[in-house]
Design a protein around this motif. Sequence first.
Motif, PDB file in Angstrom:
ATOM      1  N   TYR A  61      18.221 -22.278  18.694  1.00 38.12           N
ATOM      2  CA  TYR A  61      18.231 -23.465  19.567  1.00 38.12           C
ATOM      3  C   TYR A  61      18.306 -23.105  21.044  1.00 38.12           C
ATOM      4  O   TYR A  61      17.966 -23.890  21.911  1.00 38.12           O
ATOM      5  CB  TYR A  61      19.419 -24.368  19.212  1.00 38.12           C
ATOM      6  N   TYR A  62      18.764 -21.878  21.330  1.00 37.03           N
ATOM      7  CA  TYR A  62      19.020 -21.476  22.714  1.00 37.03           C
ATOM      8  C   TYR A  62      17.862 -20.685  23.322  1.00 37.03           C
ATOM      9  O   TYR A  62      17.937 -20.270  24.470  1.00 37.03           O
ATOM     10  CB  TYR A  62      20.313 -20.637  22.777  1.00 37.03           C
ATOM     11  N   VAL A  63      16.785 -20.449  22.546  1.00 35.19           N
ATOM     12  CA  VAL A  63      15.613 -19.796  23.136  1.00 35.19           C
ATOM     13  C   VAL A  63      14.769 -20.903  23.755  1.00 35.19           C
ATOM     14  O   VAL A  63      14.186 -21.726  23.063  1.00 35.19           O
ATOM     15  CB  VAL A  63      14.811 -18.989  22.097  1.00 35.19           C
ATOM     16  N   ALA A  69      16.374 -16.978  27.013  1.00 35.01           N
ATOM     17  CA  ALA A  69      17.362 -17.608  26.129  1.00 35.01           C
ATOM     18  C   ALA A  69      18.581 -18.030  26.937  1.00 35.01           C
ATOM     19  O   ALA A  69      18.913 -17.413  27.956  1.00 35.01           O
ATOM     20  CB  ALA A  69      17.798 -16.637  25.027  1.00 35.01           C
ATOM     21  N   MET A  70      19.246 -19.079  26.464  1.00 33.05           N
ATOM     22  CA  MET A  70      20.490 -19.514  27.073  1.00 33.05           C
ATOM     23  C   MET A  70      21.509 -19.824  25.984  1.00 33.05           C
ATOM     24  O   MET A  70      21.753 -20.971  25.637  1.00 33.05           O
ATOM     25  CB  MET A  70      20.275 -20.738  27.965  1.00 33.05           C
ATOM     26  N   PRO A  71      22.111 -18.761  25.409  1.00 27.43           N
ATOM     27  CA  PRO A  71      23.108 -18.998  24.359  1.00 27.43           C
ATOM     28  C   PRO A  71      24.290 -19.778  24.927  1.00 27.43           C
ATOM     29  O   PRO A  71      24.737 -19.525  26.043  1.00 27.43           O
ATOM     30  CB  PRO A  71      23.550 -17.584  23.954  1.00 27.43           C
ATOM     31  N   HIS A  72      24.749 -20.743  24.163  1.00 25.56           N
ATOM     32  CA  HIS A  72      25.904 -21.538  24.598  1.00 25.56           C
ATOM     33  C   HIS A  72      26.466 -22.255  23.381  1.00 25.56           C
ATOM     34  O   HIS A  72      25.751 -22.486  22.402  1.00 25.56           O
ATOM     35  CB  HIS A  72      25.489 -22.576  25.639  1.00 25.56           C
ATOM     36  N   ASP A  94      14.120  -9.882  19.145  1.00 30.40           N
ATOM     37  CA  ASP A  94      13.646 -10.993  18.324  1.00 30.40           C
ATOM     38  C   ASP A  94      14.852 -11.830  17.909  1.00 30.40           C
ATOM     39  O   ASP A  94      15.652 -11.403  17.078  1.00 30.40           O
ATOM     40  CB  ASP A  94      12.925 -10.450  17.089  1.00 30.40           C
ATOM     41  N   LEU A  95      14.979 -13.007  18.496  1.00 29.59           N
ATOM     42  CA  LEU A  95      16.086 -13.897  18.142  1.00 29.59           C
ATOM     43  C   LEU A  95      15.613 -14.992  17.180  1.00 29.59           C
ATOM     44  O   LEU A  95      16.210 -16.049  17.092  1.00 29.59           O
ATOM     45  CB  LEU A  95      16.699 -14.512  19.416  1.00 29.59           C
TER      46      LEU A  95
END
Length: 153
Positions: A61-63, A69-72, A94-95
């Motif tokens: 969801y954060y890519v 990417a913005m992981p949160h 690769d996420l």
Amino acid sequence: MDCVMSLLDLIGNDGIVITTEKGLTLDAALDLTCSLLIKNGKVEASYLEAIKQKHKEIGAYYVLAPKIAMPHARPEDGVNEAALQITVFKNGVDLESEDNGDVYFSVTLAAMDSDSHIHTIMALSELFQNEDDVDAIIQAETESDIKDILKKY
């Protein structure tokens, strides 16, 4: 908080990771994107776990866009203070984002509440839309090179 924190304020002196590792697993990559935030007490380990858990539920969801990417997770998942961690994956990682491919530039966002980080989100979205700056960050050799680019935001 009346004073608006700049991206550099939120990154602080120890908030940038540049890695040349190849073939990182999803978990190892996510660990890296939160490593300094956890080390510096900005977030609890539970914050990282919440990101991993949400990924299991709904995918990457954060890519946000190709390369980015913005992981949160949510403030109540273990944020101690508002902060950002920049992670540059020189060789990409690769996420599991089918739409956007490998990630090279990650900004982990730790927010105390939804209001205070509106400005941060706006600054980041401006940055993310500037392909030249994103590419310059990915190419950067040092943390200070990255900070020079981020000064604009």
